[in-house]
Design a protein around this motif. Structure first.
Motif, short mmCIF file in Angstrom:
data_model
loop_
_atom_site.label_atom_id
_atom_site.label_comp_id
_atom_site.label_asym_id
_atom_site.label_seq_id
_atom_site.Cartn_x
_atom_site.Cartn_y
_atom_site.Cartn_z
N ALA A 282 0.84 -1.00 0.05
CA ALA A 282 -0.04 0.19 -0.13
C ALA A 282 1.20 1.09 0.08
CB ALA A 282 -0.82 -0.21 1.33
N PHE A 283 0.38 2.27 -0.57
CA PHE A 283 1.10 3.59 -0.79
C PHE A 283 0.21 4.79 -0.29
CE2 PHE A 283 4.64 4.37 -4.04
CZ PHE A 283 5.18 3.15 -3.69
N GLU A 284 0.75 5.23 0.75
CA GLU A 284 0.30 6.57 1.19
C GLU A 284 1.05 7.52 1.03
OE1 GLU A 284 -2.63 6.28 4.87
OE2 GLU A 284 -2.31 4.14 4.72
N ARG A 285 0.98 8.49 0.33
CA ARG A 285 1.97 9.58 -0.04
C ARG A 285 1.32 10.93 -0.15
NH1 ARG A 285 6.08 7.29 -0.50
NH2 ARG A 285 7.23 9.21 -1.19
N ARG A 286 2.34 11.98 0.26
CA ARG A 286 1.84 13.35 -0.05
C ARG A 286 2.75 13.90 -1.17
NH1 ARG A 286 2.45 15.52 4.79
NH2 ARG A 286 0.10 15.09 5.20
N LEU A 287 2.30 14.04 -2.22
CA LEU A 287 3.18 14.81 -3.48
C LEU A 287 3.07 16.23 -3.51
CD1 LEU A 287 2.09 12.14 -6.16
CD2 LEU A 287 4.20 12.02 -4.51
N THR A 288 4.08 16.90 -3.78
CA THR A 288 4.39 18.28 -3.96
C THR A 288 4.81 18.61 -5.49
OG1 THR A 288 4.45 18.62 -1.46
CG2 THR A 288 5.27 20.43 -3.07
N SER A 289 4.04 19.37 -6.11
CA SER A 289 4.80 19.72 -7.32
C SER A 289 4.01 21.03 -7.57
CB SER A 289 4.38 18.81 -8.29
OG SER A 289 4.69 19.24 -9.79
N GLY A 290 4.90 22.11 -7.91
CA GLY A 290 4.73 23.46 -8.54
C GLY A 290 3.72 24.07 -7.68
N GLY A 291 4.01 24.04 -6.28
CA GLY A 291 3.38 24.70 -5.21
C GLY A 291 1.92 24.10 -4.85
N ARG A 292 1.77 22.97 -5.42
CA ARG A 292 0.52 22.31 -5.13
C ARG A 292 0.88 21.00 -4.48
NH1 ARG A 292 -2.23 21.81 -10.97
NH2 ARG A 292 -2.25 19.74 -9.97
N THR A 293 0.00 20.52 -3.47
CA THR A 293 0.06 19.43 -2.94
C THR A 293 -1.04 18.51 -3.16
OG1 THR A 293 1.56 20.42 -1.22
CG2 THR A 293 0.68 18.27 -0.33
N ALA A 294 -0.80 17.08 -3.20
CA ALA A 294 -1.96 16.10 -3.28
C ALA A 294 -1.42 14.85 -2.28
CB ALA A 294 -2.20 15.83 -4.45
N GLU A 295 -2.69 14.45 -1.68
CA GLU A 295 -2.57 12.87 -0.90
C GLU A 295 -2.90 12.04 -1.82
OE1 GLU A 295 -3.40 13.20 3.06
OE2 GLU A 295 -2.47 14.92 3.36
N VAL A 296 -2.28 10.95 -2.01
CA VAL A 296 -2.64 9.59 -2.81
C VAL A 296 -2.51 8.39 -1.85
CG1 VAL A 296 -1.93 8.31 -4.83
CG2 VAL A 296 -1.49 10.87 -4.83
N SER A 297 -3.40 7.61 -2.07
CA SER A 297 -3.41 6.30 -1.56
C SER A 297 -3.62 5.27 -2.38
CB SER A 297 -4.59 6.35 -0.60
OG SER A 297 -4.15 7.23 0.66
N LEU A 298 -2.97 4.29 -2.67
CA LEU A 298 -2.99 3.31 -3.68
C LEU A 298 -2.93 1.80 -2.72
CD1 LEU A 298 -0.76 4.38 -6.54
CD2 LEU A 298 -3.23 4.44 -6.51
N ALA A 299 -3.60 0.77 -3.12
CA ALA A 299 -3.63 -0.35 -2.59
C ALA A 299 -2.47 -1.25 -3.46
CB ALA A 299 -4.92 -1.21 -2.65
N ALA A 300 -2.00 -2.34 -2.72
CA ALA A 300 -0.64 -3.24 -3.21
C ALA A 300 -1.54 -3.73 -4.57
CB ALA A 300 -0.57 -4.29 -2.33
N GLY A 301 -0.81 -3.44 -5.70
CA GLY A 301 -1.35 -4.09 -6.96
C GLY A 301 -2.18 -2.99 -7.84
N GLN A 302 -2.44 -1.86 -7.26
CA GLN A 302 -3.43 -1.00 -7.95
C GLN A 302 -2.49 -0.27 -8.71
OE1 GLN A 302 -5.54 1.45 -5.46
NE2 GLN A 302 -6.64 2.64 -7.27
N VAL A 303 -2.42 -0.85 -10.06
CA VAL A 303 -1.46 -0.24 -11.14
C VAL A 303 -2.17 1.18 -11.49
CG1 VAL A 303 -0.37 -0.27 -13.51
CG2 VAL A 303 -0.87 -2.45 -11.76
N ARG A 304 -0.99 2.09 -11.72
CA ARG A 304 -1.53 3.57 -11.92
C ARG A 304 -0.51 4.10 -13.09
NH1 ARG A 304 -3.46 7.78 -8.49
NH2 ARG A 304 -5.27 6.22 -8.26
N TRP A 305 -1.21 4.59 -14.11
CA TRP A 305 -0.51 5.50 -15.11
C TRP A 305 0.05 6.93 -14.42
CZ3 TRP A 305 1.95 5.40 -19.58
CH2 TRP A 305 2.25 6.54 -20.11
#
Length: 115
Positions: free
Chosen positions: A57-80
């Motif tokens: 499982a992935f629980e991450r906070r991503l920051t890019s260009g002054g913006r922040t987003a939280e992302v949660s993915l289950a194991a095996g949940q493939v994402r582009w």
């Protein structure tokens, strides 16, 4: 893979060698393994167009260009993941482990009106 100086400076294997490692590479793709612990964070880095395969499982906070987003993915949940530059932080309670399959080919040209 031959990297330009900016690309080399933002390559996650260079910015965070304790978290990313190359596990496979050929002329068309590069596969990175990523492992971290709760609270670990990455320096700003860049990924080309990629496929993310979370092995845990992935629980991450991503920051890019002054913006922040939280992302949660289950194991095996493939994402582009479209090409981007960001920094991340493990905000979960467990270690993260995943694979990034980075594409080396440029995106296809847009289809014209006759297509």
């Amino acid at each position: 893979m031959v990297l330009k100086s900016h690309e080399a400076a933002t390559d996650p294997v260079v910015t965070d060698p304790g978290l990313y490692r190359v596990v496979f590479e050929n002329a068309r793709v590069r596969v990175l393994e990523y492992r971290d612990h709760p609270g670990d964070h990455t320096h700003p880095h860049r990924h080309p167009d990629s496929v993310l395969v979370p092995l845990t499982a992935f629980e991450r906070r991503l920051t890019s260009g002054g913006r922040t987003a939280e992302v949660s993915l289950a194991a095996g949940q493939v994402r582009w993941v479209a090409a981007q530059e960001h920094a991340g932080e493990n905000i979960g309670t467990t270690d993260s482990h995943g694979l990034f399959i980075e594409l080396k080919e440029p995106p296809p040209a847009p289809l014209g009106p006759s297509a």
